[in-house]
Motif scaffolding. Structure first.
Motif, PDB file in Angstrom:
ATOM      1  N   ILE A   1       0.839  -1.194   0.000  1.00  0.00           N
ATOM      2  CA  ILE A   1       0.000   0.000   0.000  1.00  0.00           C
ATOM      3  C   ILE A   1       0.877   1.248   0.000  1.00  0.00           C
ATOM      4  O   ILE A   1       0.667   2.183  -0.776  1.00  0.00           O
ATOM      5  CB  ILE A   1      -0.940  -0.009   1.212  1.00  0.00           C
ATOM      6  N   ALA A   2       1.886   1.259   0.876  1.00  0.00           N
ATOM      7  CA  ALA A   2       2.768   2.422   0.971  1.00  0.00           C
ATOM      8  C   ALA A   2       3.562   2.645  -0.310  1.00  0.00           C
ATOM      9  O   ALA A   2       3.919   3.776  -0.639  1.00  0.00           O
ATOM     10  CB  ALA A   2       3.715   2.255   2.155  1.00  0.00           C
ATOM     11  N   LEU A   3       3.823   1.563  -1.051  1.00  0.00           N
ATOM     12  CA  LEU A   3       4.603   1.662  -2.283  1.00  0.00           C
ATOM     13  C   LEU A   3       3.765   2.008  -3.504  1.00  0.00           C
ATOM     14  O   LEU A   3       4.264   2.649  -4.441  1.00  0.00           O
ATOM     15  CB  LEU A   3       5.322   0.328  -2.539  1.00  0.00           C
TER      16      LEU A   3
ATOM     17  N   LEU B   1      -7.522 -13.136  -9.300  1.00  0.00           N
ATOM     18  CA  LEU B   1      -7.009 -11.978 -10.040  1.00  0.00           C
ATOM     19  C   LEU B   1      -5.883 -12.373 -10.992  1.00  0.00           C
ATOM     20  O   LEU B   1      -5.733 -11.796 -12.071  1.00  0.00           O
ATOM     21  CB  LEU B   1      -6.506 -10.906  -9.067  1.00  0.00           C
ATOM     22  N   GLY B   2      -5.055 -13.334 -10.565  1.00  0.00           N
ATOM     23  CA  GLY B   2      -4.006 -13.848 -11.440  1.00  0.00           C
ATOM     24  C   GLY B   2      -2.877 -12.877 -11.735  1.00  0.00           C
ATOM     25  O   GLY B   2      -2.187 -13.018 -12.746  1.00  0.00           O
ATOM     26  N   THR B   3      -2.658 -11.889 -10.856  1.00  0.00           N
ATOM     27  CA  THR B   3      -1.569 -10.941 -11.059  1.00  0.00           C
ATOM     28  C   THR B   3      -0.342 -11.352 -10.248  1.00  0.00           C
ATOM     29  O   THR B   3      -0.426 -12.195  -9.349  1.00  0.00           O
ATOM     30  CB  THR B   3      -1.990  -9.529 -10.631  1.00  0.00           C
ATOM     31  N   THR B   4       0.773 -10.734 -10.526  1.00  0.00           N
ATOM     32  CA  THR B   4       1.975 -10.971  -9.727  1.00  0.00           C
ATOM     33  C   THR B   4       1.708 -10.626  -8.265  1.00  0.00           C
ATOM     34  O   THR B   4       2.110 -11.362  -7.354  1.00  0.00           O
ATOM     35  CB  THR B   4       3.142 -10.122 -10.263  1.00  0.00           C
ATOM     36  N   LEU B   5       1.030  -9.509  -8.041  1.00  0.00           N
ATOM     37  CA  LEU B   5       0.751  -9.084  -6.672  1.00  0.00           C
ATOM     38  C   LEU B   5      -0.189 -10.049  -5.961  1.00  0.00           C
ATOM     39  O   LEU B   5       0.005 -10.369  -4.786  1.00  0.00           O
ATOM     40  CB  LEU B   5       0.138  -7.681  -6.681  1.00  0.00           C
TER      41      LEU B   5
ATOM     42  N   ASP C   1      -8.497  -4.483  -5.066  1.00  0.00           N
ATOM     43  CA  ASP C   1      -8.258  -3.673  -6.249  1.00  0.00           C
ATOM     44  C   ASP C   1      -6.773  -3.320  -6.393  1.00  0.00           C
ATOM     45  O   ASP C   1      -6.248  -3.263  -7.502  1.00  0.00           O
ATOM     46  CB  ASP C   1      -9.099  -2.398  -6.214  1.00  0.00           C
ATOM     47  N   LEU C   2      -6.102  -3.092  -5.272  1.00  0.00           N
ATOM     48  CA  LEU C   2      -4.664  -2.828  -5.318  1.00  0.00           C
ATOM     49  C   LEU C   2      -3.918  -4.035  -5.870  1.00  0.00           C
ATOM     50  O   LEU C   2      -3.016  -3.912  -6.714  1.00  0.00           O
ATOM     51  CB  LEU C   2      -4.148  -2.473  -3.936  1.00  0.00           C
TER      52      LEU C   2
END
Length: 309
Positions: free
Chosen positions: A21-23, A211-215, A304-305
């Motif tokens: 979040i901070a990044l 979501l399937g994202t890296t995050l 969402d992030l």
């Protein structure tokens, strides 16, 4: 204008997500990550911080400062039974190294450079913050807001029946910090706000996984040990108060109900060491503590992030 932040952390699981979040939130200007002894072995915490920087696409983008490796007077107490290594065995590929400047010196310097504007979010034991208070009397007045993940309004702990982990590990440090006179202090507590507003159960974890994202993949794997521990302990999912703490430093509209308190830390109790006493009747009540937050909106924000590609 983005909020200048320092996140003081014992990086494991939810601490990593708090750093994301901070990044990644454009409202945050993360000036430094300062490391304090807490959740897992100190060197592992440092590796976890650098891994999180890589996952966020910011390798080398924010300095990592090494701080206190032990509490002020007590032996360190691990939470590795809760978090494992804190990242589910994931490893970074880069070779970035910590900054030469000690975390306490960095806290004092950044508070002076951003006097009246710097927000410090402390999501581990408060050892570094207490040492900064002792190092420079101006530190307290230079910090615009101190957000602490720690304590329990209702007397329920997560490491002992009476004590929350971050305060329990270094109650002397917490006592120093809460007596120091910071102008604005917010405490995000274990009970009630963590247990009522930050729990991600199986349906929420499935949404993140999909979501399937890296995050999102990083989150699911790093979160697994904590999720399993919390469920075995009777909580219906993993808990995310560290992430909430950083988010509230940027946007406190997620708070639905908040009280003002004087807060004392028990240092000597045989069964209650590290317990926090929240007194709403005191004449001077310098600490704000949420009693309820919009948990659904908080989850939506995190999801969402993590959908960011």
């Amino acid at each position: 204008m983005p909020t200048p932040l320092v996140v003081d952390t014992d990086t494991a699981a939810d601490d990593c997500f708090a750093l994301l979040i901070a990044l990644l939130d454009p409202r945050a200007d993360l000036r430094a990550i300062t490391m304090v002894a807490g959740n897992v072995g100190f060197e592992q915490q440092v590796e976890n911080a650098f891994l999180t920087l890589e996952v966020a696409g910011r390798p080398g983008g924010v300095p990592v400062h090494l701080g206190a490796r032990t509490p002020l007077v007590r032996p360190w107490v691990s939470a590795e039974d809760v978090h494992g290594d804190g990242v589910g065995g994931q490893r970074r590929t880069g070779t970035h190294t910590p900054a030469d400047e000690h975390a306490v010196d960095a806290l004092v310097r950044l508070a002076a450079e951003h006097a009246g504007r710097l927000t410090v979010v402390a999501i581990g034991p408060l050892t570094n913050i207490a040492l900064a208070v002792r190092r420079d009397p101006a530190f307290v007045t230079n910090v615009a807001e101190l957000v602490i993940m720690g304590g329990s309004i209702n007397g329920a702990g997560n490491i002992t029946p009476a004590a929350e982990y971050n305060v329990y590990v270094d109650p002397e440090a917490a006592d120093v910090v809460l007596r120091a006179g910071f102008a604005r202090v917010r405490m995000v507590t274990w009970d009630p706000v963590t247990l009522q507003g930050t729990v991600f159960g199986p349906e929420r974890i499935a949404q993140i996984d999909a979501l399937g994202t890296t995050l999102s993949r990083f989150f699911v794997r790093a979160n697994q040990a904590t999720y399993d521990f919390d469920v075995a302990d009777g909580i219906p999912g993993s808990t995310h108060p560290d992430s909430l703490s950083v988010l509230l430093a940027l946007d406190d509209s997620y708070v639905l109900d908040e009280g003002e308190y004087a807060v004392a830390v028990e240092l000597r109790g045989e069964h209650t060491a590290g317990a926090t006493v929240f007194d709403a009747r005191a004449a001077h009540r310098p600490v704000r503590a949420p009693r309820a937050v919009d948990g659904e909106r908080f989850f939506t924000y995190v999801r969402d992030l993590l959908a960011t590609r």
